[in-house]
Design an enzyme around this catalytic site. Structure first.
Site, PDB file in Angstrom:
ATOM      1  CE  LYS A  78      55.838 -78.929  22.277  1.00 52.19           C
ATOM      2  NZ  LYS A  78      55.369 -79.163  23.615  1.00 52.19           N
ATOM      3  CE  LYS A 133      56.129 -75.081  22.118  1.00 50.83           C
ATOM      4  NZ  LYS A 133      55.886 -75.920  23.138  1.00 50.83           N
TER       5      LYS A 133
HETATM    6  C1  PBG Z   1      55.717 -78.946  27.327  1.00 52.10           C
HETATM    7  C2  PBG Z   1      55.842 -77.591  26.653  1.00 52.10           C
HETATM    8  C3  PBG Z   1      57.162 -77.231  26.060  1.00 52.10           C
HETATM    9  C4  PBG Z   1      56.925 -75.816  25.434  1.00 52.10           C
HETATM   10  C5  PBG Z   1      55.667 -75.483  25.956  1.00 52.10           C
HETATM   11  N1  PBG Z   1      54.985 -76.527  26.515  1.00 52.10           N
HETATM   12  C6  PBG Z   1      58.431 -77.752  26.025  1.00 52.10           C
HETATM   13  C7  PBG Z   1      58.731 -78.808  25.098  1.00 52.10           C
HETATM   14  O1  PBG Z   1      58.056 -79.413  24.444  1.00 52.10           O
HETATM   15  O2  PBG Z   1      59.990 -79.337  25.195  1.00 52.10           O
HETATM   16  C8  PBG Z   1      58.030 -74.914  25.085  1.00 52.10           C
HETATM   17  C9  PBG Z   1      57.715 -73.423  25.278  1.00 52.10           C
HETATM   18  C10 PBG Z   1      58.942 -72.263  24.937  1.00 52.10           C
HETATM   19  O3  PBG Z   1      59.969 -72.769  24.377  1.00 52.10           O
HETATM   20  O4  PBG Z   1      58.762 -71.327  25.272  1.00 52.10           O
HETATM   21  N2  PBG Z   1      55.796 -80.049  26.648  1.00 52.10           N
END
Ligand code: PBG
Length: 322
Positions: free
Chosen positions: A195, A248
């Site tokens: 991520k 992601k």
């Molecule tokens: C929680 C999380 C996030 C997203 C998914 N889980 C936000 C982040 O990490 O700031 C982002 C999902 C999206 O942008 O659609 N940590």
């Protein structure tokens, strides 16, 4: 060597039927997971940064579950907006919390619907970071305990899959151990293993009201410049017991998806995040492109790169044969 004019690549592109016959990547709605935002009460509210996306009140959970089941989506992925936030993110591991209640409401209405819970503290902390803050950093080890507690609480509410998205080191092992100890040995973990600290999460933070109140997430999420590091993250999460892993964001990481698929096999999930979704929707609204076709092209590219599962806000209405 056979070449032109004996060989003509255009022959198999001549008609829609021929093109369909030789199509390589295909999409089925059962491969798409629909992310949902739940709040405690009020009416369904449109999210300003994400055309077509709503924050849903808990009371609509049954209706949404039936809709998701009827559409045949692969599952739903839940995010919650708690009643209040504090520095420990207590709302995340409250057995009567918004996510726990949303899971119950969805499962009551559609028992077979795959309900995946995003596991992170950022929607529940007053500072908006994904864990316990000490000074100006997130304390990794202190956060693990709360993540494990949250996972158990989500599993107890009936979640089918627990999806940690916090990027703390060792969280998969900690969550696996806690789930096993509390009688949830059968509950799988889908880890957001690779991520990135991405600006494409911007629209989501409006939807989930989870923007960090100071600094950013670069101290725990990955640097978009790095690819080898993603392979290490995925390898570690699998070793710690992740049942499957996610990359992601998706479109900016097609190379990572491909490498992950080749190196680790499936199933690999990829998240077409809020910014990817909204770019297409807003460009279509502005008349700059055909939104339905751009969405399909984007999803096909993610699939072609190697993703078996795609998290996408377009899951319920993407035109898969546009
Ligand atoms: C929680 C999380 C996030 C997203 C998914 N889980 C936000 C982040 O990490 O700031 C982002 C999902 C999206 O942008 O659609 N940590």
């Amino acid at each position: 060597m056979t070449g032109f004019p004996t060989l003509r690549m255009r022959r198999l592109r001549r008609t829609p039927a021929l093109r369909r016959l030789v199509q390589e990547a295909r999409l089925h709605r059962s491969q798409l997971v629909w992310p949902l935002f739940f709040k405690l009460d009020g009416k369904a509210t449109p999210v300003s940064s994400m055309p077509g996306v709503l924050q849903h009140p808990l009371k609509d959970a049954g209706e949404i579950a039936r809709k998701a089941a009827d559409l045949g989506v692969g599952g739903v992925l839940l995010f919650g907006l708690p009643a209040s936030k504090d520095d420990k993110g207590s709302g995340a591991y409250d057995d009567k919390g918004v996510i726990q209640e949303a899971v119950r409401g969805l499962k009551r209405a559609a028992q077979d619907l795959v309900v995946i819970t995003d596991l992170c503290l950022c929607e529940y902390t007053s500072h908006g970071h994904c864990g316990i803050v000490r000074g100006d950093t997130v304390d990794n080890d202190a956060t693990l305990e709360l993540l494990a507690k949250t996972a158990v609480s989500q599993a107890a509410a009936g979640a089918d899959v627990i999806a940690p998205s916090d990027m703390m080191d060792g969280r998969v092992a900690a969550i696996r151990k806690a789930l096993d100890q509390k009688g949830f040995a059968e509950t799988p973990i889908l880890s957001y293993a690779a991520k990135y600290a991405s600006s494409f999460y911007g629209p989501f933070r409006v939807a989930a009201e989870s923007a960090p109140q100071f600094g950013d997430r670069r101290g725990y999420q990955m640097d978009p410049a790095n690819g080898d590091e993603a392979m290490r993250e995925i390898a570690l999460d699998l070793e710690e017991g992740a049942d499957f892993v996610m990359v992601k964001p998706a479109l900016p990481c097609l190379d990572i998806i491909r490498r992950a698929k080749e190196r680790f096999g499936g199933p690999i999930a990829a998240y077409q995040v809020s910014g990817e979704y909204s770019m297409i929707k807003l460009a279509a609204q502005a008349g700059a492109l055909d939104g339905e076709r751009a969405m399909l092209e984007s999803l096909l590219a993610i699939r072609r790169a190697g993703a078996d599962i795609i998290m996408t806000y377009a899951a319920p209405d993407a035109k898969l044969d546009a």
